[in-house]
Design a protein around this motif. Structure first.
Motif, PDB file in Angstrom:
ATOM      1  N   ALA A 265       0.547  -1.394   0.097  1.00 24.36           N
ATOM      2  CA  ALA A 265      -0.305   0.090  -0.308  1.00 24.36           C
ATOM      3  C   ALA A 265       0.827   1.021   0.221  1.00 24.36           C
ATOM      4  N   PRO A 266       0.074   2.431  -0.691  1.00 26.64           N
ATOM      5  CA  PRO A 266       1.045   3.371  -0.573  1.00 26.64           C
ATOM      6  C   PRO A 266       1.639   3.847   0.864  1.00 26.64           C
ATOM      7  N   GLU A 267       2.539   4.828   1.043  1.00 30.10           N
ATOM      8  CA  GLU A 267       2.950   5.475   2.466  1.00 30.10           C
ATOM      9  C   GLU A 267       2.352   5.981   2.997  1.00 30.10           C
ATOM     10  N   GLY A 268       1.385   6.174   4.560  1.00 31.80           N
ATOM     11  CA  GLY A 268       0.877   6.977   4.017  1.00 31.80           C
ATOM     12  C   GLY A 268      -0.336   7.190   4.510  1.00 31.80           C
ATOM     13  N   LEU A 269      -0.812   6.233   3.572  1.00 27.15           N
ATOM     14  CA  LEU A 269      -2.436   6.660   3.176  1.00 27.15           C
ATOM     15  C   LEU A 269      -3.276   5.166   3.434  1.00 27.15           C
ATOM     16  N   GLU A 270      -4.526   5.127   3.439  1.00 25.69           N
ATOM     17  CA  GLU A 270      -4.995   3.813   4.307  1.00 25.69           C
ATOM     18  C   GLU A 270      -5.654   2.988   2.785  1.00 25.69           C
ATOM     19  N   THR A 271      -6.013   2.242   2.841  1.00 21.30           N
ATOM     20  CA  THR A 271      -6.251   1.092   2.009  1.00 21.30           C
ATOM     21  C   THR A 271      -6.861  -0.038   1.921  1.00 21.30           C
ATOM     22  N   LEU A 272      -7.682   0.597   0.759  1.00 23.41           N
ATOM     23  CA  LEU A 272      -8.493  -1.380   0.449  1.00 23.41           C
ATOM     24  C   LEU A 272      -8.494  -1.731  -0.581  1.00 23.41           C
ATOM     25  N   THR A 273      -7.773  -3.405  -0.620  1.00 26.33           N
ATOM     26  CA  THR A 273      -7.965  -3.919  -1.499  1.00 26.33           C
ATOM     27  C   THR A 273      -8.817  -4.403  -1.639  1.00 26.33           C
ATOM     28  N   LEU A 274      -8.872  -4.073  -3.154  1.00 24.22           N
ATOM     29  CA  LEU A 274     -10.268  -5.351  -3.582  1.00 24.22           C
ATOM     30  C   LEU A 274      -9.713  -6.187  -5.225  1.00 24.22           C
ATOM     31  N   ILE A 275      -9.332  -5.986  -5.289  1.00 24.91           N
ATOM     32  CA  ILE A 275      -8.628  -7.152  -6.195  1.00 24.91           C
ATOM     33  C   ILE A 275      -7.363  -7.503  -6.121  1.00 24.91           C
ATOM     34  N   SER A 276      -7.167  -8.726  -5.848  1.00 22.28           N
ATOM     35  CA  SER A 276      -5.902  -9.290  -6.248  1.00 22.28           C
ATOM     36  C   SER A 276      -5.644  -9.874  -7.122  1.00 22.28           C
ATOM     37  N   GLU A 277      -4.426 -10.181  -8.338  1.00 19.09           N
ATOM     38  CA  GLU A 277      -4.868 -11.108  -9.286  1.00 19.09           C
ATOM     39  C   GLU A 277      -3.047 -11.136 -10.126  1.00 19.09           C
ATOM     40  N   ARG A 278      -3.363 -12.665 -10.220  1.00 22.31           N
ATOM     41  CA  ARG A 278      -1.714 -12.899 -11.361  1.00 22.31           C
ATOM     42  C   ARG A 278      -1.418 -12.280 -12.741  1.00 22.31           C
ATOM     43  N   LEU A 279       0.070 -11.908 -12.880  1.00 23.18           N
ATOM     44  CA  LEU A 279      -0.422 -11.587 -14.444  1.00 23.18           C
ATOM     45  C   LEU A 279      -0.448 -12.948 -15.526  1.00 23.18           C
ATOM     46  N   VAL A 280      -0.772 -12.112 -16.227  1.00 24.88           N
ATOM     47  CA  VAL A 280      -1.316 -13.663 -17.655  1.00 24.88           C
ATOM     48  C   VAL A 280      -0.211 -12.863 -19.564  1.00 24.88           C
ATOM     49  N   ALA A 281       0.505 -13.424 -19.567  1.00 28.97           N
ATOM     50  CA  ALA A 281       1.031 -12.834 -21.023  1.00 28.97           C
ATOM     51  C   ALA A 281      -0.642 -14.005 -21.861  1.00 28.97           C
ATOM     52  N   ALA A 282      -1.124 -12.938 -22.249  1.00 28.64           N
ATOM     53  CA  ALA A 282      -2.272 -12.909 -23.821  1.00 28.64           C
ATOM     54  C   ALA A 282      -1.822 -12.920 -25.341  1.00 28.64           C
ATOM     55  N   VAL A 283      -2.271 -14.648 -25.859  1.00 23.59           N
ATOM     56  CA  VAL A 283      -1.128 -14.356 -27.138  1.00 23.59           C
ATOM     57  C   VAL A 283      -2.649 -15.503 -28.323  1.00 23.59           C
ATOM     58  N   PRO A 284      -2.747 -14.870 -29.004  1.00 27.03           N
ATOM     59  CA  PRO A 284      -3.223 -15.304 -30.499  1.00 27.03           C
ATOM     60  C   PRO A 284      -3.911 -16.696 -30.160  1.00 27.03           C
ATOM     61  N   PRO A 285      -4.807 -17.659 -30.444  1.00 25.42           N
ATOM     62  CA  PRO A 285      -4.512 -19.090 -31.240  1.00 25.42           C
ATOM     63  C   PRO A 285      -2.821 -19.405 -31.578  1.00 25.42           C
ATOM     64  N   GLY A 286      -2.042 -20.428 -31.932  1.00 22.31           N
ATOM     65  CA  GLY A 286      -1.701 -20.711 -32.540  1.00 22.31           C
ATOM     66  C   GLY A 286      -0.148 -19.559 -32.204  1.00 22.31           C
ATOM     67  N   HIS A 287       0.462 -19.204 -30.897  1.00 21.25           N
ATOM     68  CA  HIS A 287       0.729 -18.074 -30.958  1.00 21.25           C
ATOM     69  C   HIS A 287       2.405 -19.351 -30.345  1.00 21.25           C
ATOM     70  N   PRO A 288       3.229 -19.759 -30.265  1.00 19.32           N
ATOM     71  CA  PRO A 288       4.306 -20.767 -29.667  1.00 19.32           C
ATOM     72  C   PRO A 288       4.157 -20.601 -28.180  1.00 19.32           C
ATOM     73  N   LEU A 289       3.852 -18.874 -27.455  1.00 22.06           N
ATOM     74  CA  LEU A 289       3.362 -19.277 -26.339  1.00 22.06           C
ATOM     75  C   LEU A 289       2.387 -20.081 -25.380  1.00 22.06           C
ATOM     76  N   ALA A 290       1.283 -19.984 -26.671  1.00 21.55           N
ATOM     77  CA  ALA A 290      -0.050 -20.423 -25.999  1.00 21.55           C
ATOM     78  C   ALA A 290       0.162 -22.384 -25.619  1.00 21.55           C
ATOM     79  N   ALA A 291       1.199 -23.164 -26.184  1.00 24.31           N
ATOM     80  CA  ALA A 291       1.385 -24.351 -25.710  1.00 24.31           C
ATOM     81  C   ALA A 291       1.742 -24.752 -24.903  1.00 24.31           C
ATOM     82  N   GLY A 292       1.859 -24.058 -23.396  1.00 24.44           N
ATOM     83  CA  GLY A 292       2.088 -25.246 -22.541  1.00 24.44           C
ATOM     84  C   GLY A 292       0.602 -24.095 -21.567  1.00 24.44           C
ATOM     85  N   PRO A 293       0.440 -24.469 -20.289  1.00 26.71           N
ATOM     86  CA  PRO A 293      -0.172 -24.484 -18.937  1.00 26.71           C
ATOM     87  C   PRO A 293       0.669 -22.736 -18.454  1.00 26.71           C
TER      88      PRO A 293
END
Length: 296
Positions: free
Chosen positions: A152-180
């Motif tokens: 949280a930013p220092e010195g400020l009150e915070t209410l976390t609403l969403i917490s989630e991981r980053l993903v790589a998004a590619v079109p079907p057939g892209h090399p990075l789409a093969a694995g999980p």
């Protein structure tokens, strides 16, 4: 010295333009200019450098700005205190929202709050998260919805609403789409399209790369998730998005979790402690709105 002069002074300082400031305070540009000149004569110093197209604060103006904001906040607190005693909420709230945000519960909260408290004037400001944090600290923004990188930013009150991981998004057939999953070291071998610096998502990605001494090629940047997805769908670059963002484009993009980016991207409300009843009430509406069904 009048409060309206201080209000006009703060408006010009924040807008960096007399015309936009006049529109904000709902009077003519000449009226704003005249009142600022009167204030400058009373203070014995020029507050603005008007020599360029963009108006900038002089040294005296910078020194006066924080005190002007404090004076306006104190004057507003008088009315709020009376309203709180009489069970009424009045005044003005400036709400910040990170650019490119499509999370609608904030709008639901604002609509419900406005319906129940029509005496409060609401304004919505869209900006990068880092500048919104500065605005909340300076008192220019009362409450802000930001993207953040875990802490949280220092010195400020915070209410976390969403917490989630980053993903790589590619079109079907892209090399990075093969694995999980996609290793961060594998991802940075491809050109990247993502949010600009100053956003929470970009901060998470940049820090993860820096920690591993990786140097991604940020080929394209956009503030809207729709634009990032469109560019990735055309195979121009690999999109870096949050899980919920990428889920909207499942019909044309394949999303894979990025290994090596363990820190989640957060969406959070921030505000300064000790706020008046209007901010506390809007926070209550926001908590209820974000506690509803899935909204990301």
């Amino acid at each position: 010295m009048e409060l309206r002069q201080l209000e006009y002074f703060v408006a010009v300082a924040e807008e960096r333009n007399f015309t936009r400031a006049a529109e904000r305070v709902h009077i003519s540009q000449s009226g704003v200019s005249a009142q600022i000149r009167r204030l400058e004569r009373e203070l014995g110093a020029e507050l603005f450098d008007r020599s360029a197209r963009t108006v900038t604060l002089t040294v005296a103006g910078k020194a006066a700005l924080a005190h002007a904001r404090t004076a306006l906040a104190a004057a507003g607190a008088v009315g709020q205190a009376v309203g709180e005693v009489s069970d009424l909420i009045r005044g003005r709230l400036t709400v910040g929202m990170v650019v490119g945000c499509t999370v609608t519960p904030l709008f639901d909260a604002l609509a419900a709050f406005h319906r129940d408290h029509p005496g409060v004037e609401l304004s919505l400001l869209e900006d990068n998260s880092d500048r919104l944090v500065e605005g909340v600290r300076a008192g220019a923004v009362d409450l802000a919805l930001i993207g953040a990188a875990a802490a949280a930013p220092e010195g400020l009150e915070t209410l976390t609403l969403i917490s989630e991981r980053l993903v790589a998004a590619v079109p079907p057939g892209h090399p990075l789409a093969a694995g999980p999953r996609v290793a961060l070291s594998e991802l940075v071998a491809h050109p990247i399209v993502c949010m600009p610096p100053g956003t929470g998502l970009r901060t998470v990605f940049d820090r993860a790369c820096a920690a591993r001494d990786l140097h991604p090629v940020i080929a394209l940047q956009a503030t809207a998730a729709d634009a990032i997805a469109d560019l990735a769908a055309r195979d121009l670059a690999v999109a870096v998005l949050s899980e919920s963002m990428a889920a909207r484009y499942g019909d044309r993009l394949t999303a894979r979790l990025i290994e090596g980016v363990e820190t989640p991207a957060l969406l959070a409300l921030i505000w300064k402690g000790g706020q008046g009843p209007a901010v506390r009430e809007l926070l209550a509406y926001s908590r209820r709105a974000f506690a509803g069904p899935a909204h990301a």
